[in-house]
Design a protein around this motif. Structure first.
Motif, PDB file in Angstrom:
ATOM      1  N   UNK A 106     -36.171  -3.367 -35.477  1.00  0.00           N
ATOM      2  CA  UNK A 106     -36.424  -4.708 -34.941  1.00  0.00           C
ATOM      3  C   UNK A 106     -36.602  -4.649 -33.429  1.00  0.00           C
ATOM      4  N   UNK A 107     -35.787  -3.832 -32.761  1.00  0.00           N
ATOM      5  CA  UNK A 107     -35.906  -3.694 -31.309  1.00  0.00           C
ATOM      6  C   UNK A 107     -37.271  -3.122 -30.932  1.00  0.00           C
ATOM      7  N   UNK A 108     -37.728  -2.112 -31.680  1.00  0.00           N
ATOM      8  CA  UNK A 108     -39.033  -1.520 -31.388  1.00  0.00           C
ATOM      9  C   UNK A 108     -40.148  -2.531 -31.628  1.00  0.00           C
ATOM     10  N   UNK A 109     -40.031  -3.327 -32.685  1.00  0.00           N
ATOM     11  CA  UNK A 109     -41.036  -4.367 -32.943  1.00  0.00           C
ATOM     12  C   UNK A 109     -41.056  -5.398 -31.822  1.00  0.00           C
ATOM     13  N   UNK A 110     -39.870  -5.703 -31.275  1.00  0.00           N
ATOM     14  CA  UNK A 110     -39.812  -6.683 -30.184  1.00  0.00           C
ATOM     15  C   UNK A 110     -40.516  -6.151 -28.937  1.00  0.00           C
ATOM     16  N   UNK A 111     -40.307  -4.871 -28.603  1.00  0.00           N
ATOM     17  CA  UNK A 111     -40.990  -4.294 -27.444  1.00  0.00           C
ATOM     18  C   UNK A 111     -42.505  -4.320 -27.643  1.00  0.00           C
ATOM     19  N   UNK A 112     -42.949  -3.986 -28.842  1.00  0.00           N
ATOM     20  CA  UNK A 112     -44.384  -4.011 -29.136  1.00  0.00           C
ATOM     21  C   UNK A 112     -44.943  -5.422 -28.986  1.00  0.00           C
ATOM     22  N   UNK A 113     -44.202  -6.402 -29.506  1.00  0.00           N
ATOM     23  CA  UNK A 113     -44.640  -7.790 -29.407  1.00  0.00           C
ATOM     24  C   UNK A 113     -44.688  -8.250 -27.951  1.00  0.00           C
ATOM     25  N   UNK A 114     -43.640  -7.907 -27.169  1.00  0.00           N
ATOM     26  CA  UNK A 114     -43.588  -8.326 -25.763  1.00  0.00           C
ATOM     27  C   UNK A 114     -44.730  -7.708 -24.959  1.00  0.00           C
ATOM     28  N   UNK A 115     -45.015  -6.436 -25.198  1.00  0.00           N
ATOM     29  CA  UNK A 115     -46.114  -5.785 -24.479  1.00  0.00           C
ATOM     30  C   UNK A 115     -47.452  -6.417 -24.836  1.00  0.00           C
ATOM     31  N   UNK A 116     -47.619  -6.784 -26.112  1.00  0.00           N
ATOM     32  CA  UNK A 116     -48.867  -7.435 -26.529  1.00  0.00           C
ATOM     33  C   UNK A 116     -49.027  -8.791 -25.861  1.00  0.00           C
ATOM     34  N   UNK A 117     -47.929  -9.530 -25.738  1.00  0.00           N
ATOM     35  CA  UNK A 117     -47.990 -10.843 -25.088  1.00  0.00           C
ATOM     36  C   UNK A 117     -48.331 -10.714 -23.607  1.00  0.00           C
ATOM     37  N   UNK A 118     -47.808  -9.681 -22.966  1.00  0.00           N
ATOM     38  CA  UNK A 118     -48.114  -9.464 -21.549  1.00  0.00           C
ATOM     39  C   UNK A 118     -49.590  -9.131 -21.364  1.00  0.00           C
ATOM     40  N   UNK A 119     -50.138  -8.313 -22.268  1.00  0.00           N
ATOM     41  CA  UNK A 119     -51.544  -7.912 -22.156  1.00  0.00           C
ATOM     42  C   UNK A 119     -52.480  -9.098 -22.394  1.00  0.00           C
ATOM     43  N   UNK A 120     -52.059 -10.065 -23.203  1.00  0.00           N
ATOM     44  CA  UNK A 120     -52.892 -11.237 -23.457  1.00  0.00           C
ATOM     45  C   UNK A 120     -53.135 -12.050 -22.194  1.00  0.00           C
ATOM     46  N   UNK A 121     -52.145 -12.081 -21.303  1.00  0.00           N
ATOM     47  CA  UNK A 121     -52.256 -12.820 -20.034  1.00  0.00           C
ATOM     48  C   UNK A 121     -52.686 -14.263 -20.266  1.00  0.00           C
ATOM     49  N   UNK A 122     -52.121 -14.876 -21.300  1.00  0.00           N
ATOM     50  CA  UNK A 122     -52.487 -16.256 -21.623  1.00  0.00           C
ATOM     51  C   UNK A 122     -51.761 -17.264 -20.742  1.00  0.00           C
ATOM     52  N   UNK A 123     -50.713 -16.821 -20.032  1.00  0.00           N
ATOM     53  CA  UNK A 123     -49.927 -17.716 -19.198  1.00  0.00           C
ATOM     54  C   UNK A 123     -50.055 -17.326 -17.734  1.00  0.00           C
ATOM     55  N   UNK A 124     -49.815 -18.285 -16.858  1.00  0.00           N
ATOM     56  CA  UNK A 124     -49.839 -18.006 -15.424  1.00  0.00           C
ATOM     57  C   UNK A 124     -48.679 -17.089 -15.047  1.00  0.00           C
ATOM     58  N   UNK A 125     -48.845 -16.238 -14.029  1.00  0.00           N
ATOM     59  CA  UNK A 125     -47.756 -15.346 -13.607  1.00  0.00           C
ATOM     60  C   UNK A 125     -46.491 -16.087 -13.200  1.00  0.00           C
ATOM     61  N   UNK A 181     -40.310  -4.952 -21.172  1.00  0.00           N
ATOM     62  CA  UNK A 181     -41.109  -3.736 -20.977  1.00  0.00           C
ATOM     63  C   UNK A 181     -40.765  -2.960 -19.712  1.00  0.00           C
ATOM     64  N   UNK A 182     -40.218  -3.633 -18.718  1.00  0.00           N
ATOM     65  CA  UNK A 182     -39.859  -2.951 -17.478  1.00  0.00           C
ATOM     66  C   UNK A 182     -38.513  -2.243 -17.565  1.00  0.00           C
ATOM     67  N   UNK A 183     -37.734  -2.508 -18.627  1.00  0.00           N
ATOM     68  CA  UNK A 183     -36.387  -1.925 -18.752  1.00  0.00           C
ATOM     69  C   UNK A 183     -36.165  -1.356 -20.159  1.00  0.00           C
ATOM     70  N   UNK A 184     -37.060  -0.532 -20.651  1.00  0.00           N
ATOM     71  CA  UNK A 184     -36.922  -0.058 -22.040  1.00  0.00           C
ATOM     72  C   UNK A 184     -35.683   0.796 -22.264  1.00  0.00           C
ATOM     73  N   UNK A 185     -35.381   1.709 -21.357  1.00  0.00           N
ATOM     74  CA  UNK A 185     -34.231   2.603 -21.557  1.00  0.00           C
ATOM     75  C   UNK A 185     -32.922   1.830 -21.498  1.00  0.00           C
ATOM     76  N   UNK A 186     -32.807   0.929 -20.539  1.00  0.00           N
ATOM     77  CA  UNK A 186     -31.561   0.164 -20.393  1.00  0.00           C
ATOM     78  C   UNK A 186     -31.301  -0.726 -21.604  1.00  0.00           C
ATOM     79  N   UNK A 187     -32.357  -1.294 -22.175  1.00  0.00           N
ATOM     80  CA  UNK A 187     -32.183  -2.203 -23.303  1.00  0.00           C
ATOM     81  C   UNK A 187     -32.017  -1.464 -24.635  1.00  0.00           C
ATOM     82  N   UNK A 188     -32.417  -0.187 -24.667  1.00  0.00           N
ATOM     83  CA  UNK A 188     -32.273   0.601 -25.895  1.00  0.00           C
ATOM     84  C   UNK A 188     -31.004   1.447 -25.921  1.00  0.00           C
TER      85      UNK A 188
END
Length: 230
Positions: A39-58, A70-77
Motif C-alpha cells: 500500500x505504501x508503494x502504491x501511495x508513492x506511485x500515486x503521489x508521483x503521478x499526481x505531481x507529474x500531472x501538474x493540474x494544480x497551481x504550485x 516523493x521528496x522523503x521516500x527513505x524517511x517515510x519507508x
C-alpha cells in the motif's frame, strides 16, 4: 484527496491490527512488509503521478502535500523494515506539547543562550520519559558522572544507552533524601510552572551533591520601576 486518505488509512489499520495481536520484533516486521508495504508503494506511485500531472497551481496546499512524500521516500519507508520505529512521530509531538503550552515561562530564559540550555534539558527529560527513566534520577546521576566520564565514550550516558551501563550503580546525592527538593525537580520534568530559580537549582546539580535550594526570586514583572533586561 479522498483517494489519498484511503491509502494513508490502510497502513494505520495495519498498525491497529499489530497492536491488537500483540506482534513484536520479526513478526511485526513481517506483517508490515506483507500488508503495509504494498500500500505504501502504491501511495508513492500515486503521489508521483499526481505531481507529474501538474493540474494544480504550485501554491495550492494539495500540491505542497503531494511533493512531501516523493521528496522523503527513505524517511517515510524506514518504519517498514524496523519494527521498533513507529509509523509516525505523534508520540514525540505529544511529549513536546507542554513546551508551547508553557511559552510564557520561557521568558525567564533571558537570553538565546539560556533558551538553548532549556531546550537541551527539555529534550533530555522527554527522552528519559520515552525510555521509562525517572528524569530526576537520570540528571542527578549524569550531571555528577560527567566529570569522571571519558570524552571518547560521551554517548554512553544518553538516556537510550544509560540503563545498559549505569542503571545498576547510579550516582545519588544527599538531596535524594529531601522530598520537597525531589518534588521541585520532578515538577520541572512535568513541565509545570518552569521558573528561573528551578532551572538554577537543576544546573547547580552539576557542581556539587550537597547544597540547599536557592531562595525564590521576587516576581518583578508587575513592577513599574523595573529597568531593562540585561
Amino acid at each position: 484527496m479522498a483517494a489519498a486518505l484511503e491509502q494513508i488509512a490502510t497502513p494505520y489499520a495495519c498498525e491497529r491490527t499489530i497492536r491488537e495481536q500483540g506482534l513484536r520484533g520479526e513478526a511485526k516486521r513481517d506483517y508490515r512488509l506483507t500488508h503495509a508495504k504494498p500500500v505504501v508503494e502504491d501511495f508513492f506511485t500515486w503521489a508521483e503521478a499526481q505531481v507529474e500531472r501538474a493540474a494544480l497551481l504550485p501554491s495550492n496546499p494539495l500540491t505542497k502535500a503531494l511533493h512531501y512524500a516523493p521528496q522523503r521516500p527513505e524517511a517515510l519507508r524506514v518504519y517498514l523494515d524496523d519494527p521498533d520505529v513507529p509509523i509516525d512521530t505523534n508520540h514525540l509531538e505529544r511529549a513536546l506539547r507542554p513546551i508551547p503550552m508553557g511559552r510564557k515561562n520561557w521568558l525567564f530564559c533571558w537570553t538565546e543562550v539560556g533558551a538553548e540550555a532549556v531546550a537541551t534539558l527539555q529534550s533530555l527529560i522527554v527522552t528519559c520519559q520515552l525510555h521509562d527513566i525517572d528524569p530526576y534520577v537520570y540528571l542527578v546521576d549524569v550531571l555528577q558522572r560527567i566529570d569522571q566520564h571519558p570524552a571518547a565514550e560521551v554517548q554512553l550516558p544518553i538516556p537510550r544507552l544509560r540503563n545498559q551501563h549505569f542503571a545498576e550503580n547510579p550516582l545519588s546525592s544527599d538531596l535524594t533524601r529531601s522530598a520537597p527538593a525531589m518534588q521541585s525537580l520532578r515538577s520541572v520534568a512535568g513541565y509545570s510552572s518552569v521558573t528561573r530559580p528551578r532551572w538554577k537549582f537543576l544546573l547547580k546539580l552539576r557542581g556539587s551533591d550537597r547544597f540547599t535550594l536557592p531562595a525564590a526570586e521576587p516576581d518583578r514583572r508587575a513592577s513599574p520601576s523595573r529597568g531593562p533586561m540585561r
